[in-house]
Design a protein around this motif. Structure first.
Motif, PDB file in Angstrom:
ATOM      1  N   ASN A 194      49.024 -50.368  19.193  1.00  0.00           N
ATOM      2  CA  ASN A 194      50.369 -49.811  19.281  1.00  0.00           C
ATOM      3  C   ASN A 194      51.212 -50.406  20.419  1.00  0.00           C
ATOM      4  O   ASN A 194      52.322 -49.958  20.678  1.00  0.00           O
ATOM      5  CB  ASN A 194      50.261 -48.294  19.453  1.00  0.00           C
ATOM      6  N   THR A 195      50.679 -51.398  21.117  1.00  0.00           N
ATOM      7  CA  THR A 195      51.420 -51.991  22.239  1.00  0.00           C
ATOM      8  C   THR A 195      52.609 -52.810  21.725  1.00  0.00           C
ATOM      9  O   THR A 195      52.441 -53.667  20.852  1.00  0.00           O
ATOM     10  CB  THR A 195      50.488 -52.891  23.070  1.00  0.00           C
ATOM     11  N   PRO A 196      53.818 -52.561  22.260  1.00  0.00           N
ATOM     12  CA  PRO A 196      54.986 -53.319  21.801  1.00  0.00           C
ATOM     13  C   PRO A 196      54.939 -54.779  22.272  1.00  0.00           C
ATOM     14  O   PRO A 196      54.607 -55.052  23.419  1.00  0.00           O
ATOM     15  CB  PRO A 196      56.173 -52.574  22.431  1.00  0.00           C
ATOM     16  N   THR A 206      54.706 -53.873  16.999  1.00  0.00           N
ATOM     17  CA  THR A 206      53.475 -53.571  17.737  1.00  0.00           C
ATOM     18  C   THR A 206      52.466 -54.694  17.505  1.00  0.00           C
ATOM     19  O   THR A 206      52.561 -55.450  16.534  1.00  0.00           O
ATOM     20  CB  THR A 206      52.858 -52.235  17.271  1.00  0.00           C
ATOM     21  N   LYS A 239      59.900 -47.183  14.997  1.00  0.00           N
ATOM     22  CA  LYS A 239      58.519 -47.337  15.421  1.00  0.00           C
ATOM     23  C   LYS A 239      58.431 -48.144  16.723  1.00  0.00           C
ATOM     24  O   LYS A 239      57.661 -47.808  17.628  1.00  0.00           O
ATOM     25  CB  LYS A 239      57.698 -48.027  14.315  1.00  0.00           C
ATOM     26  N   LYS A 279      59.678 -46.101  19.667  1.00  0.00           N
ATOM     27  CA  LYS A 279      58.654 -45.097  19.975  1.00  0.00           C
ATOM     28  C   LYS A 279      57.490 -45.734  20.753  1.00  0.00           C
ATOM     29  O   LYS A 279      56.992 -45.170  21.733  1.00  0.00           O
ATOM     30  CB  LYS A 279      58.152 -44.483  18.651  1.00  0.00           C
ATOM     31  N   ALA A 280      57.101 -46.942  20.319  1.00  0.00           N
ATOM     32  CA  ALA A 280      55.996 -47.640  20.991  1.00  0.00           C
ATOM     33  C   ALA A 280      56.361 -47.959  22.436  1.00  0.00           C
ATOM     34  O   ALA A 280      55.537 -47.835  23.343  1.00  0.00           O
ATOM     35  CB  ALA A 280      55.636 -48.918  20.236  1.00  0.00           C
ATOM     36  N   THR A 288      56.271 -44.657  24.455  1.00  0.00           N
ATOM     37  CA  THR A 288      54.879 -44.281  24.725  1.00  0.00           C
ATOM     38  C   THR A 288      54.343 -45.074  25.908  1.00  0.00           C
ATOM     39  O   THR A 288      53.683 -44.550  26.796  1.00  0.00           O
ATOM     40  CB  THR A 288      54.003 -44.573  23.480  1.00  0.00           C
ATOM     41  N   GLU A 289      54.664 -46.360  25.882  1.00  0.00           N
ATOM     42  CA  GLU A 289      54.269 -47.292  26.942  1.00  0.00           C
ATOM     43  C   GLU A 289      54.784 -46.818  28.307  1.00  0.00           C
ATOM     44  O   GLU A 289      54.042 -46.748  29.284  1.00  0.00           O
ATOM     45  CB  GLU A 289      54.907 -48.646  26.608  1.00  0.00           C
TER      46      GLU A 289
END
Lengths: 299, 299
Positions: free
Chosen positions: B213-215, B233, B273, B276-277, B280-281
């Protein structure tokens, strides 16, 4: 079309052939003239070389009146010339974001900038951490956020490229307060000022991020015929005469590779002292990261 | 004089005017042809554009027979052409060190390389940490030293530029063992392979340096007319079709600035998405470093 054209580092001939072709076909040509300067070329030199008129774009024009630059660029070609590479300063990204919002197509024509050309000093680019900027201190304004970043780089053994302040078309506080459009003469930070300011913050913060004895390389007039590198300690660099602008400074990290040292020693004012400073640096590093393996990093 | 001439990223016209003038006056012209390639130009294209003969220099010639290249360069001018900037690979530094030891003067003519042109994706160059390289894995050789370096970068919130392997004129183990001078077809690592290899190491090492999930941003054919960026991601990038070479990959750090995101969203396959990623990061970063202040870093 908006063309952002990198001019490279020093002379009129540092533009790419593609960049030159674009400049010569554009309806209007602007030269961004406040985040950097071409060392060996004036606006007139550029105009003679391109065979056309160039408009100087100062901070006000680029940041407050960018629509003037972009006017009609959906129908005609406009060139925005930038010293180095077009993506060297955030201010140019702003211009692109504005162009996008107006539906104006754009294209960047890349060129060398200090961020990659600094490799000419002999330090390997993959051994650099984040780049920091150093502004001119005043009596009551000494921003030191660079200190934390240099600390982060040095903790993991990486070199730090320090970009030095340029003041072009700045107003004094008094003139600004009185609304006088009078500008101070341009100022370009030299190596001795940069090294002194760096040490000044170390003396205040005292976190031993670097010392008088930290090995550094001064980078003067990079990419110009009288380009000069000096490998010396930070203390020594605070007392040199670095001469004409532009300058940058690299603070070495403890991961310094043997080949880097071999290359640098040619630029050392005092080879023994410099080598000793590097050794002290390496020994002080408690835990060395895994060495660079040629197969993985050479190409 | 030995001239190391950077060719820039893509087409014959990406050479600087100064570089072109030098190439045209040199007695011999070599093209380094194993650490990178010019995407939109063959050796013949270069020869037609320069109006002169160009000799391909493979790894053997540059690393084992460099004196052939340097022969007579104290009396005549020799050009050594390098894709990107001359200081992009350590192998060129070796050549300079050899020239110095032979008393041959040299000069570098800089140009854009992926290390500064990557700014075109919208990420600010001063937010990048050290650059890492990723080589093609084999069944029994999966070097992962890049993992520790990405960890160092991400710990302090910085972006990582990942350079992808290029295999030109490589021999198979069998042919090498039998002394057959038969070479494998050139291979250029694509984004999907790079992302998969990165994830493969994460699954083994399990230090949560990055996840599916890392951008990230894929950087394809940078500086060429069909340049393409994809913001997605790491997991998504392991399944895209990135097309023709060359490619690089950027793993975002948690210091990502709002303006960077604004710029990147235009390249996102799934804007929601991706945003969001990134969020989250940023949230996962326990301790955020001090924010970038415009005055210090903009120019």
């Amino acid at each position: 079309m908006l063309y952002l054209v990198g001019l490279g580092l020093s002379s009129v001939e540092d533009i790419t052939v593609r960049g030159l072709n674009v400049v010569q076909k554009c309806a209007r040509v602007y030269l961004e003239a406040y985040t950097s300067i071409l060392m060996a070329a004036s606006k007139e030199d550029l105009e003679n070389f391109y065979g056309r008129e160039v408009t100087l774009a100062d901070r006000e024009l680029v940041e407050s009146s960018s629509d003037t630059i972009l006017e009609g660029a959906d129908k005609v070609d406009v060139a925005f010339l930038v010293v180095g590479d077009p993506f060297g300063a955030t201010t140019h990204t702003d211009l692109i974001i504005r162009a996008r919002s107006l539906g104006i197509p754009f294209e960047a024509i890349h060129n060398a900038s200090v961020l990659n050309a600094v490799g000419a000093c002999g330090l390997q680019l993959y051994n650099f951490g984040q780049t920091v900027s150093l502004v001119f201190f005043t009596d009551n304004w000494k921003p030191d956020s660079f200190y934390d970043r240099i600390k982060e780089n040095r903790k993991i053994g990486l070199h730090t490229l320090v970009l030095l302040d340029i003041k072009v078309k700045e107003q004094s506080f008094e003139n600004m307060a009185r609304g006088r459009m009078i500008y101070e003469p341009p100022r370009y930070m030299n190596i001795e000022t940069a090294a002194s300011q760096l040490l000044e913050i170390e003396y205040v913060r005292k976190e031993e991020v670097y010392t008088d004895n930290t090995p550094c390389v001064s980078v003067s007039r990079l990419g110009s015929p009288d380009q000069k590198f000096v490998a010396a300690t930070l203390g020594e660099l605070s007392e040199i005469e670095s001469g004409e602008p532009l300058h940058s400074l690299v603070i070495l990290g403890h991961r310094t590779h043997e080949m880097e040292i071999e290359y640098l020693l040619d630029f050392a004012t005092d080879k023994m002292k410099f080598q000793k400073a590097v050794e002290t640096e390496v020994e002080a590093a408690v835990e060395l990261p895994p060495p660079v393996t040629a197969d993985e990093d050479d190409d």
